[in-house]
Design a protein around this motif. Structure first.
Motif, PDB file in Angstrom:
ATOM      1  N   ALA A 132       0.820  -1.218   0.000  1.00  0.00           N
ATOM      2  CA  ALA A 132       0.000   0.000   0.000  1.00  0.00           C
ATOM      3  C   ALA A 132       0.851   1.264   0.000  1.00  0.00           C
ATOM      4  CB  ALA A 132      -0.949  -0.011   1.191  1.00  0.00           C
ATOM      5  N   ASP A 133       2.060   1.182   0.565  1.00  0.00           N
ATOM      6  CA  ASP A 133       2.942   2.356   0.577  1.00  0.00           C
ATOM      7  C   ASP A 133       3.964   2.328  -0.552  1.00  0.00           C
ATOM      8  OD1 ASP A 133       4.581   0.351   1.488  1.00  0.00           O
ATOM      9  OD2 ASP A 133       5.038   1.275   3.421  1.00  0.00           O
ATOM     10  N   GLY A 134       3.737   1.473  -1.552  1.00  0.00           N
ATOM     11  CA  GLY A 134       4.558   1.482  -2.760  1.00  0.00           C
ATOM     12  C   GLY A 134       5.832   0.673  -2.712  1.00  0.00           C
ATOM     13  N   GLN A 135       6.007  -0.132  -1.681  1.00  0.00           N
ATOM     14  CA  GLN A 135       7.236  -0.909  -1.534  1.00  0.00           C
ATOM     15  C   GLN A 135       7.108  -2.292  -2.170  1.00  0.00           C
ATOM     16  OE1 GLN A 135      10.045   0.559  -0.083  1.00  0.00           O
ATOM     17  NE2 GLN A 135       8.636   2.310  -0.268  1.00  0.00           N
ATOM     18  N   ALA A 136       8.216  -2.779  -2.737  1.00  0.00           N
ATOM     19  CA  ALA A 136       8.267  -4.150  -3.229  1.00  0.00           C
ATOM     20  C   ALA A 136       8.332  -5.104  -2.041  1.00  0.00           C
ATOM     21  CB  ALA A 136       9.480  -4.345  -4.131  1.00  0.00           C
ATOM     22  N   PHE A 137       7.901  -6.357  -2.266  1.00  0.00           N
ATOM     23  CA  PHE A 137       7.913  -7.361  -1.211  1.00  0.00           C
ATOM     24  C   PHE A 137       9.209  -8.180  -1.246  1.00  0.00           C
ATOM     25  CE2 PHE A 137       3.438  -6.566  -2.088  1.00  0.00           C
ATOM     26  CZ  PHE A 137       2.915  -6.413  -0.814  1.00  0.00           C
ATOM     27  N   GLU A 138       9.641  -8.636  -0.082  1.00  0.00           N
ATOM     28  CA  GLU A 138      10.669  -9.669  -0.039  1.00  0.00           C
ATOM     29  C   GLU A 138      10.028 -10.979  -0.500  1.00  0.00           C
ATOM     30  OE1 GLU A 138      13.139 -10.055   3.488  1.00  0.00           O
ATOM     31  OE2 GLU A 138      12.376  -8.119   4.196  1.00  0.00           O
ATOM     32  N   LEU A 139      10.704 -11.697  -1.373  1.00  0.00           N
ATOM     33  CA  LEU A 139      10.164 -12.924  -1.952  1.00  0.00           C
ATOM     34  C   LEU A 139      11.044 -14.108  -1.605  1.00  0.00           C
ATOM     35  CD1 LEU A 139       9.324 -11.601  -5.538  1.00  0.00           C
ATOM     36  CD2 LEU A 139       7.770 -11.752  -3.579  1.00  0.00           C
TER      37      LEU A 139
END
Length: 326
Positions: free
Chosen positions: A242-249
């Motif tokens: 929601a705050d525009g950050q990519a996720f750790e995968l």
């Protein structure tokens, strides 16, 4: 209380109970009842030290009482049902400051693939049971299965659009997203769009492909082909919080040493209070998958539960259960 005062919690948050459905002779387990009941026994015994288990038993079937006897925190409820995969017809529960809202969505056997008239009535009967007296049930015609959604607990919902469109081919993506926002009080919907794994009747439930384990981390199931792996990874890399950050995968291994026609997914793990229960399919990769999740969830007791019989009907412990938030 207004619907907008409720939220959809993450599954790692505190729970009051887990709902399961005991396999009976009129389910697809008829030819392996002893084996599947043995797996359910292991699953029940893994959950009970941590929270209540509400076990649906088919009227007239006394086998659960014979096998399980009396166990603390185990409640058996006689309700007729077609299938044991109660993740998809059990109540999807939102939490509010003072109460819980149990949403009863339409269920038609994964797009009409299997009989589901009894399953679709389960929540109506749970709403009348004293064990659920503190939940406010609301019924909706929208078709939504519990295995098709995953929440970060902070207003973000994760879906597979392929599955969503299979259920609602008459709706646009924007219309489906509007329904999800309104019904679940969600702020942000993110999704992949990928066809289901081989043998998956659900049209690609998100709980077979990728899951939140924290608001910042997604784990995903490696696929049978490199083309599908690249497709899934590329889409996950494009998702934003929601705050525009990519996720750790983080990838979970592919169990290529079991039947390739079965959708064995380590992403079908189950959170209970203080623990994460990871399916073990009888693969050499079972312990690797458990170890990856254990490293990522240091505050949880991450343990394997047998699912080699469950996967014969294309499921695992998450599919077999529905959590009730605290």
């Amino acid at each position: 209380m207004s619907h907008t005062e409720y939220r959809l919690p993450a599954e790692w948050e505190r729970q009051s109970a887990t709902v399961l459905a005991w396999p009976h002779e009129e389910t697809d387990w008829a030819n392996c009842l002893d084996e599947i009941r043995h797996e359910y026994l292991h699953l029940i015994d893994a959950i009970l030290p941590r929270q209540q288990v509400i076990l649906l038993t088919h009227p007239g079937d006394t086998s659960a009482r014979k096998v399980l006897g009396r166990r603390a925190r185990l409640h058996m409820v006689d309700i007729p049902f077609n299938d044991t995969w109660c993740r998809d017809y059990g109540p999807i529960t939102l939490v509010g400051p003072e109460s819980r809202l149990a949403l009863d969505f339409n269920f038609d056997g994964w797009g009409g693939k299997h009989p589901a008239a009894l399953d679709n009535r389960v929540n109506t009967q749970l709403a009348r049971h004293h064990l659920f007296s503190r939940l406010d049930f609301r019924q909706y015609l929208f078709e939504l299965e519990g295995g098709a959604i995953d929440s970060d607990g902070r207003g973000t919902l994760l879906v597979n659009w392929h599955c969503m469109h299979a259920r609602h081919s008459h709706l646009t993506r924007g219309e489906i997203e509007h329904e999800l926002h309104q019904l679940l009080n969600i702020d942000h919907v993110i999704g992949i769009d990928i066809e289901p794994m081989s043998g998956d009747d659900t049209d690609g439930h998100i709980d077979t492909l990728t899951r939140f384990i924290s608001p910042d981390i997604l784990v995903f199931q490696l696929q049978a082909s490199e083309k599908r792996n690249q497709q899934l990874r590329d889409q996950l890399e494009g998702l934003r919080s929601a705050d525009g950050q990519a996720f750790e995968l983080y990838a979970l291994p592919h169990a290529e040493d079991i039947n390739a026609d079965l959708p064995a997914s380590y992403a079908n793990f189950l959170f209970v209070n203080g623990a994460c229960l990871v399916p073990a399919f009888g693969s050499d990769h079972d312990e690797v998958a458990r170890g990856i999740l254990a490293d990522l969830l240091p505050d949880f007791d991450v343990r394997s539960v047998p699912a080699g019989i469950m996967i014969r009907q294309s499921g695992g412990p998450h599919c077999a259960s529905m959590h009730i938030p605290a």
